[in-house]
Each structure stands twice: as structure tokens, then as C-alpha cells.
Design a protein around this motif. Structure first.
Motif, PDB file in Angstrom:
ATOM      1  N   ILE A  82       0.857  -1.183   0.000  1.00 19.64           N
ATOM      2  CA  ILE A  82       0.000   0.000   0.000  1.00 19.64           C
ATOM      3  C   ILE A  82       0.893   1.233   0.000  1.00 19.64           C
ATOM      4  N   ARG A  83       0.796   2.041  -1.038  1.00 17.79           N
ATOM      5  CA  ARG A  83       1.647   3.217  -1.184  1.00 17.79           C
ATOM      6  C   ARG A  83       0.814   4.491  -1.083  1.00 17.79           C
ATOM      7  N   HIS A  84       1.186   5.350  -0.158  1.00 17.92           N
ATOM      8  CA  HIS A  84       0.509   6.634  -0.033  1.00 17.92           C
ATOM      9  C   HIS A  84       0.973   7.560  -1.150  1.00 17.92           C
ATOM     10  N   LEU A  85       0.040   8.274  -1.755  1.00 17.40           N
ATOM     11  CA  LEU A  85       0.365   9.133  -2.889  1.00 17.40           C
ATOM     12  C   LEU A  85       0.307  10.618  -2.547  1.00 17.40           C
ATOM     13  N   LEU A  86      -0.805  11.072  -1.980  1.00 13.84           N
ATOM     14  CA  LEU A  86      -0.953  12.512  -1.733  1.00 13.84           C
ATOM     15  C   LEU A  86      -1.985  12.754  -0.641  1.00 13.84           C
ATOM     16  N   TYR A  87      -1.748  13.803   0.139  1.00 13.03           N
ATOM     17  CA  TYR A  87      -2.734  14.255   1.121  1.00 13.03           C
ATOM     18  C   TYR A  87      -2.939  15.751   0.979  1.00 13.03           C
ATOM     19  N   GLN A  88      -4.176  16.171   1.008  1.00  9.77           N
ATOM     20  CA  GLN A  88      -4.572  17.562   1.138  1.00  9.77           C
ATOM     21  C   GLN A  88      -5.890  17.600   1.895  1.00  9.77           C
ATOM     22  N   ASN A  89      -6.240  18.754   2.405  1.00 14.53           N
ATOM     23  CA  ASN A  89      -7.605  18.927   2.893  1.00 14.53           C
ATOM     24  C   ASN A  89      -8.190  20.191   2.290  1.00 14.53           C
ATOM     25  N   SER A  90      -9.453  20.393   2.505  1.00  9.75           N
ATOM     26  CA  SER A  90     -10.138  21.494   1.829  1.00  9.75           C
ATOM     27  C   SER A  90      -9.551  22.848   2.203  1.00  9.75           C
ATOM     28  N   GLY A  91      -8.894  22.937   3.372  1.00 10.38           N
ATOM     29  CA  GLY A  91      -8.261  24.175   3.765  1.00 10.38           C
ATOM     30  C   GLY A  91      -7.052  24.519   2.912  1.00 10.38           C
ATOM     31  N   ASP A  92      -6.442  23.505   2.276  1.00  9.18           N
ATOM     32  CA  ASP A  92      -5.330  23.767   1.365  1.00  9.18           C
ATOM     33  C   ASP A  92      -5.815  24.390   0.060  1.00  9.18           C
ATOM     34  N   ILE A  93      -7.073  24.172  -0.275  1.00 16.35           N
ATOM     35  CA  ILE A  93      -7.634  24.680  -1.530  1.00 16.35           C
ATOM     36  C   ILE A  93      -8.307  26.028  -1.322  1.00 16.35           C
TER      37      ILE A  93
END
Length: 485
Positions: free
Chosen positions: A275-286
Motif C-alpha cells: 500500500i503506497r501513499h500518494l498525496l494528502y490535502q484537505n479542503s483548507g489547502d484549496i
């Protein structure tokens, strides 16, 4: 003449209603204009621009599954694109299984949309594999078709335009909405779906993550949840989500709305998968206007590699012997089972037998066959059972403890086979399952009899599973090995 015309008209009407000319049933794009653009040109441009951000990250041929968010593209589109960009557009899939949570209906199970021919999006129609969908429903009552689970649900629909732009021609999909917190039911779903987790198929799991905590709290919670998923350990994921719930974090409604589809997928995986993690963001980053209530988005790729042979080091064997001894010792002292620090391999879920001998004579033997409990726990439980619950012997006493020799037979994780050509006599044990009937022969049984492998499997089917001599032919077959020490 009128009667003849009436007959002809009736025949024509019957022919038009015999199913040959019936229009296909298409689920409409209910979320177009809400979660994503309804204009085909604008939608294509939006997705292509998102995918282009990740073009240099490279496609992977070994992708078995993706975990992707399902919010509006404005918020989660970049994270979703980071996963879809890893799909090789030249790879041909036979079908795509879409698993997501229910946002509107409580099902206490899973609903498979077996009654539509296609899903519509502004980019065209995606066919549904109705035959496989119906096979799932027939395989286990935990699957059914409940229309309300699909009518307004967005979590699967929003994945389709990404698949259309990345793959071009999308193979038939199997749409599944999962809505139950019954772990036993999730395990049943995983058992039914696992045979479909092959190189020919792709699984897409739809889930957002933390809902409505502050920006800072979301990053903390989502980091813990993401790490648990990367570990591949279902128990760690469940424990992490439960700990998040107890944490008292303000406004945290859930750690992962797709918790149950994710668990179902993880229950299907073995050591072959990474299992490879690719990316994390949350709506506050946008959108940085409000950091007091955000939603988190992760993407993961589950990669298929070479299956690793199961083995135990000398240190691991000695630790299991210690666990078995202390389980008996603590039971005699009236204490609960205590476990030392556990090595990762000992968390593998596989069966084990524990045999006790005193002065060369059997003093107890109990085993558990299956893949529902970590190895270290099985050894502890079977040691205690062999000492105190084997009906052939009186319970072990404190005076006997130091005179006991402990032998452990670890059954490696099962592997499903499709043909007896994959079964090796003397090396493999066989496990046969059909409905509620099952039976097994350990590998060493072949050393005690003079059977061919067809006779070995036939006797197991007849004598152990109660399916008759040829009952194995339409049953599920699994093989495993035994490590004895």
C-alpha cells in the motif's frame, strides 16, 4: 381481414416486448453540475489539467486498487488525479469494481447495482457488468440490490469521468455500496470479492477522510489514519479510527467516511500487496477562507508484487514457544494471557496446532484452522486449549508444566487454487469449502497414506467436508503448508 390484421399487430407488439428491442437501463448523471462540470468540454479540460499535474510521476502496471476521494473536483480533484494518473492507459482491464460508502441509506450490508446497463456521465456511458453483479448477490446474502442506495449516491459516480479521461474506453464496472459496521459481514464481503482481485481487474475504493475538524486537527487525525492504512493492518486501522473517535477533537464527525469499503479491501490483501501513499490535502489547502471546518483527502495505490513465501526465523519460533509456555503457566496461576512485544510476522493471520508431549507421550493437542486471528494469539489460545480442553486427557497440572515438550505446527496463510495442477502432494495441505461445509487434510497426512493427489482430495472432500467423493470439483480449493518446530 380485420382479424388477420389484429393478429399481425398483436405479434408485432409481442416481438417488440420480448426484450430484444427494449431500451437499455441507464443510471443518469445525478451529480453533473454539482460535484463536477456538466459541460463535456469543460469537464474534459478540468480533468486533463488535473491529471497533467501528475504526469511526471509515471504510470504503474502493477496497480491492483486505488483509494481516492469523492468530494467536488474543486476540493478533491487534485488528490484524486494523483491516483488516476498512476493507471497505465495502455493496460486493458476486464472490469472495474467500484466500492464506496452510503451517504443516504443504512443497508447493514452491501448493495450491488445489478439492474442497470450503464452509468451516464457528460462524457458518455460506462457499461455495468450485470452478470458479475448478479453473481455477487447470489454468492452471499450480505450482497443485495437496494435501489435507494444508488439513486442519489455520488461516491461512485464522481470516479467515472476520471476513468474515462485516463483510460479512454472504460471496461464494465461493478458498482457496490457498502454500509455496515458488522465486521463479520465485511469479512464475508472480502471473501466473496477476493477471487476477483486479479491482474485482470481493478478495484477503486471511494473515501474522503476527516470531516469538519479544524485544519490543524485534520492534518493530525488524517496522518494517523493514513499511516494505519499504509501498514496494511486492519486491526491497527480500526483501533486508530476508534481512538480518533474517543479523542474529543472538536467537530470530528468521522475519520474516514469510506471506512467500511477500505476495511473490506484490506481484508482481501496479503503479503503480495504493497500500500503506497500518494498525496494528502484537505479542503483548507484549496480554500483558505475557513480553516475551522475542513475535510481531508488521501490517495493510495495498492500495488501487486511477487508473493513472498511465508517463513519463520529461529527467533520467531522461539518467541512462539515462549508464548505457548507462558499461556499455560499464566492459566495455572489464574492470570489472563499476556503477550510480549510482537514481531511483525507473528501478526500474520494463519492457523496453528499446538501439541504437548510428556516423556514422549502425547499429553494434548488442539489446533485452529483458518485465517481470522493473528498467529501469536492462535498459538497462545491453542496452547491453553491443548493443556486444559483436550477431552482425551485430564487437564495439565502445575507439577507437570516443566516436564512438557511443546510442538507447534504453523499453517501458512491459505492460497486459493483453480486446478489440482497447483496442488503438490506432501508439500501442501488442502482445504475444501462449499457453502457451510468444509474440511482439511494437513500436509503430513500424505506421508501416512499411499494416495494419489486425486485420492487425497477425494478423501478430504468425502471424509472431512462431507461433500462426497467428487464434491471438491465445484467447491473452493485452498492450499497451505505446515512449519513444524
Amino acid at each position: 381481414m380485420k382479424s388477420v390484421l389484429l393478429i399481425l399487430t398483436t405479434i408485432m407488439m409481442m416481438n417488440s416486448c420480448n426484450g430484444q428491442t427494449a431500451a437499455p437501463v441507464v443510471r443518469p448523471a445525478t451529480q453533473a453540475g454539482r460535484f463536477y462540470e456538466s459541460n463535456p468540454q469543460w469537464l474534459s479540460q478540468e480533468i486533463d489539467s488535473l491529471l497533467a499535474r501528475h504526469a511526471n510521476e509515471g504510470a504503474l502496471d502493477s496497480v491492483a486498487a486505488l483509494i481516492v476521494p469523492h468530494a467536488g473536483y474543486y476540493f478533491s480533484g487534485n488528490v484524486a488525479a494523483s491516483a488516476y494518473a498512476r493507471l497505465n492507459p495502455k493496460k486493458s482491464y476486464q472490469r472495474i469494481f467500484l466500492l464506496g460508502p452510503s451517504h443516504h441509506e443504512w443497508l447493514n450490508g452491501a448493495s450491488v447495482n445489478s439492474e442497470v446497463d450503464a452509468y451516464a456521465t457528460p462524457l458518455g456511458e460506462v457499461p455495468v457488468d450485470r452478470e458479475v453483479s448478479r453473481q455477487l448477490i447470489q454468492a452471499d446474502s450480505v450482497f443485495s440490490y437496494q435501489p435507494k442506495a444508488h439513486d442519489r449516491e455520488h461516491c461512485l459516480e464522481v470516479q467515472l469521468p476520471f476513468l474515462q479521461r485516463q483510460l479512454g474506453e472504460v471496461p464494465p464496472i461493478v458498482p457496490i455500496i457498502i454500509s455496515t459496521n458488522d465486521f463479520a459481514k465485511l469479512k464475508r464481503m472480502a471473501e466473496v470479492l477476493k477471487p476477483w482481485l486479479t491482474d485482470e481487474n481493478l478495484f477503486v475504493i471511494s473515501s474522503d477522510f476527516s470531516h469538519y475538524p479544524s485544519y490543524k486537527d485534520a492534518k493530525m487525525v488524517d496522518a494517523k489514519t493514513g499511516k494505519a492504512i499504509e501498514s496494511g493492518d486492519v486491526e491497527q486501522l480500526i483501533a486508530t479510527i476508534e481512538a480518533n473517535e474517543r479523542s474529543g477533537i472538536r467537530n470530528l464527525a468521522t475519520s474516514a467516511c469510506g471506512e467500511f469499503p477500505i476495511i473490506t479491501l484490506m481484508l482481501m490483501l496479503d503479503r503480495q500487496y504493497q500500500i503506497r501513499h500518494l498525496l494528502y490535502q484537505n479542503s483548507g489547502d484549496i480554500d483558505d477562507h475557513d480553516h475551522s471546518r475542513v475535510v481531508g483527502y488521501h490517495s493510495f495505490a495498492i500495488l501487486r508484487g511477487e508473493k513472498k513465501d511465508f517463513s519463520l526465523s529461529n527467533d520467531e519460533k522461539q518467541l512462539l514457544k515462549k508464548i505457548a509456555y507462558e499461556s499455560i503457566h499464566d492459566s495455572l496461576a489464574g492470570k489472563p494471557i499476556a503477550h510480549p512485544e510482537i514481531l511483525p510476522t507473528l501478526k500474520e493471520k494463519c492457523g496453528a496446532f499446538v501439541s504437548l508431549h510428556k516423556q514422549g507421550h502425547l499429553r494434548g493437542c488442539i489446533g485452529h484452522f483458518g485465517e481470522d486471528t493473528p498467529l501469536y494469539e492462535i498459538v497462545a489460545e491453542m496452547a491453553r486449549a491443548a493443556a486444559f480442553e483436550d477431552p482425551r486427557f485430564m487437564p495439565v497440572t502445575r507439577d507437570e508444566l516443566n516436564d512438557l515438550d511443546i510442538e507447534i505446527s504453523v499453517l501458512t496463510p491459505m492460497r486459493r487454487i483453480q486446478s489440482l495442477d497447483e496442488f503438490q502432494l506432501h508439500r501442501h495441505g488442502i482445504y475444501i469449502r462449499k457453502g457451510y461445509r468444509s474440511g482439511t487434510f494437513l500436509p503430513q497426512v500424505a506421508d501416512e497414506v499411499n494416495w494419489t493427489k486425486e485420492e487425497f482430495v477425494g478423501h478430504c472432500s468425502q471424509d472431512k467436508a462431507g461433500l462426497g467423493w467428487d464434491g471438491w470439483r465445484d467447491a473452493e480449493l485452498y492450499v497451505y503448508e505446515a512449519i513444524v518446530f
